[in-house]
Design a protein around this motif. Sequence first.
Motif, PDB file in Angstrom:
ATOM      1  N   VAL A  29       0.844  -1.203   0.000  1.00  0.00           N
ATOM      2  CA  VAL A  29       0.000   0.000   0.000  1.00  0.00           C
ATOM      3  C   VAL A  29       0.879   1.253   0.000  1.00  0.00           C
ATOM      4  O   VAL A  29       0.613   2.214  -0.741  1.00  0.00           O
ATOM      5  N   GLU A  30       1.927   1.234   0.820  1.00  0.00           N
ATOM      6  CA  GLU A  30       2.834   2.386   0.864  1.00  0.00           C
ATOM      7  C   GLU A  30       3.483   2.632  -0.498  1.00  0.00           C
ATOM      8  O   GLU A  30       3.553   3.777  -0.979  1.00  0.00           O
ATOM      9  N   THR A  31       3.942   1.564  -1.144  1.00  0.00           N
ATOM     10  CA  THR A  31       4.585   1.695  -2.454  1.00  0.00           C
ATOM     11  C   THR A  31       3.617   2.237  -3.498  1.00  0.00           C
ATOM     12  O   THR A  31       3.954   3.137  -4.287  1.00  0.00           O
ATOM     13  N   ARG A  32       2.400   1.720  -3.490  1.00  0.00           N
ATOM     14  CA  ARG A  32       1.433   2.154  -4.501  1.00  0.00           C
ATOM     15  C   ARG A  32       0.907   3.560  -4.201  1.00  0.00           C
ATOM     16  O   ARG A  32       0.496   4.270  -5.132  1.00  0.00           O
ATOM     17  N   ALA A  33       0.922   3.952  -2.936  1.00  0.00           N
ATOM     18  CA  ALA A  33       0.566   5.333  -2.617  1.00  0.00           C
ATOM     19  C   ALA A  33       1.611   6.290  -3.179  1.00  0.00           C
ATOM     20  O   ALA A  33       1.279   7.386  -3.663  1.00  0.00           O
ATOM     21  N   GLU A  34       2.883   5.893  -3.128  1.00  0.00           N
ATOM     22  CA  GLU A  34       3.934   6.714  -3.725  1.00  0.00           C
ATOM     23  C   GLU A  34       3.752   6.816  -5.241  1.00  0.00           C
ATOM     24  O   GLU A  34       3.930   7.891  -5.831  1.00  0.00           O
ATOM     25  N   ARG A  35       3.386   5.692  -5.874  1.00  0.00           N
ATOM     26  CA  ARG A  35       3.136   5.721  -7.314  1.00  0.00           C
ATOM     27  C   ARG A  35       1.964   6.635  -7.650  1.00  0.00           C
ATOM     28  O   ARG A  35       1.990   7.364  -8.656  1.00  0.00           O
ATOM     29  N   LEU A  36       0.940   6.604  -6.825  1.00  0.00           N
ATOM     30  CA  LEU A  36      -0.217   7.472  -7.051  1.00  0.00           C
ATOM     31  C   LEU A  36       0.177   8.936  -6.922  1.00  0.00           C
ATOM     32  O   LEU A  36      -0.255   9.771  -7.716  1.00  0.00           O
ATOM     33  N   ARG A  37       0.995   9.243  -5.925  1.00  0.00           N
ATOM     34  CA  ARG A  37       1.459  10.625  -5.764  1.00  0.00           C
ATOM     35  C   ARG A  37       2.233  11.088  -6.985  1.00  0.00           C
ATOM     36  O   ARG A  37       2.022  12.200  -7.488  1.00  0.00           O
ATOM     37  N   ASP A  38       3.107  10.241  -7.496  1.00  0.00           N
ATOM     38  CA  ASP A  38       3.883  10.607  -8.687  1.00  0.00           C
ATOM     39  C   ASP A  38       2.985  10.702  -9.923  1.00  0.00           C
ATOM     40  O   ASP A  38       3.171  11.583 -10.771  1.00  0.00           O
ATOM     41  N   ALA A  39       1.985   9.793 -10.006  1.00  0.00           N
ATOM     42  CA  ALA A  39       1.082   9.825 -11.153  1.00  0.00           C
ATOM     43  C   ALA A  39       0.249  11.098 -11.161  1.00  0.00           C
ATOM     44  O   ALA A  39      -0.041  11.655 -12.231  1.00  0.00           O
ATOM     45  N   ALA A  40      -0.149  11.565  -9.967  1.00  0.00           N
ATOM     46  CA  ALA A  40      -0.922  12.804  -9.893  1.00  0.00           C
ATOM     47  C   ALA A  40      -0.112  13.992 -10.384  1.00  0.00           C
ATOM     48  O   ALA A  40      -0.640  14.897 -11.031  1.00  0.00           O
ATOM     49  N   ALA A  41       1.200  13.963 -10.093  1.00  0.00           N
ATOM     50  CA  ALA A  41       2.060  15.064 -10.541  1.00  0.00           C
ATOM     51  C   ALA A  41       2.242  15.064 -12.049  1.00  0.00           C
ATOM     52  O   ALA A  41       2.402  16.129 -12.670  1.00  0.00           O
ATOM     53  N   ASP A  42       2.202  13.884 -12.662  1.00  0.00           N
ATOM     54  CA  ASP A  42       2.430  13.775 -14.102  1.00  0.00           C
ATOM     55  C   ASP A  42       1.146  13.729 -14.913  1.00  0.00           C
ATOM     56  O   ASP A  42       1.191  13.577 -16.135  1.00  0.00           O
ATOM     57  N   SER A  43       0.000  13.835 -14.256  1.00  0.00           N
ATOM     58  CA  SER A  43      -1.274  13.674 -14.939  1.00  0.00           C
ATOM     59  C   SER A  43      -1.732  14.994 -15.552  1.00  0.00           C
ATOM     60  O   SER A  43      -1.126  16.048 -15.365  1.00  0.00           O
ATOM     61  N   THR A  44      -2.835  14.914 -16.268  1.00  0.00           N
ATOM     62  CA  THR A  44      -3.452  16.100 -16.870  1.00  0.00           C
ATOM     63  C   THR A  44      -4.579  16.660 -16.007  1.00  0.00           C
ATOM     64  O   THR A  44      -5.395  17.451 -16.485  1.00  0.00           O
ATOM     65  N   LEU A  45      -4.638  16.258 -14.756  1.00  0.00           N
ATOM     66  CA  LEU A  45      -5.681  16.740 -13.858  1.00  0.00           C
ATOM     67  C   LEU A  45      -5.513  18.228 -13.598  1.00  0.00           C
ATOM     68  O   LEU A  45      -4.398  18.766 -13.657  1.00  0.00           O
ATOM     69  N   ASP A  46      -6.628  18.889 -13.253  1.00  0.00           N
ATOM     70  CA  ASP A  46      -6.513  20.293 -12.870  1.00  0.00           C
ATOM     71  C   ASP A  46      -5.827  20.386 -11.512  1.00  0.00           C
ATOM     72  O   ASP A  46      -5.656  19.384 -10.805  1.00  0.00           O
ATOM     73  N   ASP A  47      -5.438  21.587 -11.138  1.00  0.00           N
ATOM     74  CA  ASP A  47      -4.620  21.773  -9.936  1.00  0.00           C
ATOM     75  C   ASP A  47      -5.324  21.269  -8.682  1.00  0.00           C
ATOM     76  O   ASP A  47      -4.698  20.623  -7.826  1.00  0.00           O
ATOM     77  N   ASP A  48      -6.615  21.574  -8.538  1.00  0.00           N
ATOM     78  CA  ASP A  48      -7.333  21.150  -7.332  1.00  0.00           C
ATOM     79  C   ASP A  48      -7.419  19.628  -7.241  1.00  0.00           C
ATOM     80  O   ASP A  48      -7.200  19.041  -6.174  1.00  0.00           O
ATOM     81  N   ALA A  49      -7.732  18.975  -8.351  1.00  0.00           N
ATOM     82  CA  ALA A  49      -7.842  17.519  -8.342  1.00  0.00           C
ATOM     83  C   ALA A  49      -6.493  16.871  -8.083  1.00  0.00           C
ATOM     84  O   ALA A  49      -6.383  15.912  -7.306  1.00  0.00           O
ATOM     85  N   ALA A  50      -5.441  17.390  -8.718  1.00  0.00           N
ATOM     86  CA  ALA A  50      -4.110  16.830  -8.507  1.00  0.00           C
ATOM     87  C   ALA A  50      -3.666  17.000  -7.062  1.00  0.00           C
ATOM     88  O   ALA A  50      -3.064  16.093  -6.478  1.00  0.00           O
ATOM     89  N   GLU A  51      -3.981  18.141  -6.468  1.00  0.00           N
ATOM     90  CA  GLU A  51      -3.605  18.371  -5.072  1.00  0.00           C
ATOM     91  C   GLU A  51      -4.365  17.439  -4.131  1.00  0.00           C
ATOM     92  O   GLU A  51      -3.807  16.919  -3.164  1.00  0.00           O
ATOM     93  N   ALA A  52      -5.658  17.200  -4.427  1.00  0.00           N
ATOM     94  CA  ALA A  52      -6.445  16.285  -3.597  1.00  0.00           C
ATOM     95  C   ALA A  52      -5.874  14.874  -3.659  1.00  0.00           C
ATOM     96  O   ALA A  52      -5.763  14.186  -2.642  1.00  0.00           O
ATOM     97  N   VAL A  53      -5.502  14.434  -4.855  1.00  0.00           N
ATOM     98  CA  VAL A  53      -4.942  13.092  -5.017  1.00  0.00           C
ATOM     99  C   VAL A  53      -3.587  12.997  -4.329  1.00  0.00           C
ATOM    100  O   VAL A  53      -3.288  12.010  -3.643  1.00  0.00           O
ATOM    101  N   ARG A  54      -2.747  14.005  -4.498  1.00  0.00           N
ATOM    102  CA  ARG A  54      -1.418  13.985  -3.851  1.00  0.00           C
ATOM    103  C   ARG A  54      -1.550  13.976  -2.329  1.00  0.00           C
ATOM    104  O   ARG A  54      -0.812  13.267  -1.636  1.00  0.00           O
TER     105      ARG A  54
END
Length: 361
Positions: A142-167
């Motif tokens: 879970v810890e490893t995949r949470a890190e991947r999710l954080r990195d994916a949010a930074a590299d995604s096309t999400l808007d700033d608010d959505a990316a910040e919520a995911v991070r």
Amino acid sequence: MVEDSSGSGSEPDDTMRQRGEESRTKLWILLDANRWVVAGITVGVFFAGVIVASVLAPAPIGEAGDPIETLFQGFVTATITGVTLVVSINSLVLSQELGTLGDQRDRMEGAMSFRRDVESELGLDVAPATPSAFLRRLVDAVETRAERLRDAAADSTLDDDAAEAVRSYAEDLRRHASRVGDDLSNRQFGTFAVLSSALDFNYSWKVQEARRLRDERVGDDGPASDALDDLVSVLTLFGPAREHFKTLYFQWELVDLSRAMLYTALPALVVATSMLLFHASLDSLAGSTLGVTHFVWVVAAAAGVALVPFAVLLSFVLRIGTVAKRTLSIGPFILRTTGGSQGGQSPTARDRAGADDREAE
């Protein structure tokens, strides 16, 4: 529990102690304390209560007689009945372990199937055999995949608010998983430590929040969406694993309870029976200590010894009942008031409020 600034809801804290409304002392008695210590406290409170009652009584206790017989007859009956009841319940629970060869094979296949699912999901050749190591491997994933999710949010096309919520969600989950993983290190099954650490992992809310983010913020965004799905897959494996080990722990505790009741019942019966047979000799006791007659000291001590089986039963049932109440639901069903059907506040708001709460402590 932290209220949403918008008033729309609230999110439970991560650890079991933070989520509980009870005081730290009460939670220590209910969960963490050694069961023999809790039983000893119960007997000590009872003994002290009898002594205080004798001091506050408007008239001194008279000679030994019917009250003593009635009291210890009740203890003898209660002890025999209590031991019989506990052993019967224990036998009923453990009878679930008995079965035909076909039943045992189905259980074996179910256990192996689940282990293969975990190994396939985590990319392991062989999953750990001990409960603490098995749960820790899931939490580490879970810890490893949470890190991947954080990195994916930074590299995604999400808007700033959505990316910040995911991070924020990913970072909060990473820290929580890291802390629980450390707590699970070198824990020995049979003690409450393994289950206590597992209970501190608030996986059900994390599943709910991940699915809410997927639906409301991420949508079909490729990297973030895939990372959330991978994370939920691991979190949903943690639930049945914890419930399985909780069931095994309850069976372990019931065996310990039966032994403890048998060990304490014999001394309790000896003392209670002796008081019934030889209570007339108490009339010869003279003098007092600390302003309390020796007669009262002896009766209070004997009653305390006769109470030990009940105190042991109480101490074990308190923990089993508390754990059962806190784990009635499996999966993203929150059996406490959260104020919002969609998961309450954002992780960012909860992090700020949680930090304020910890500083206030």
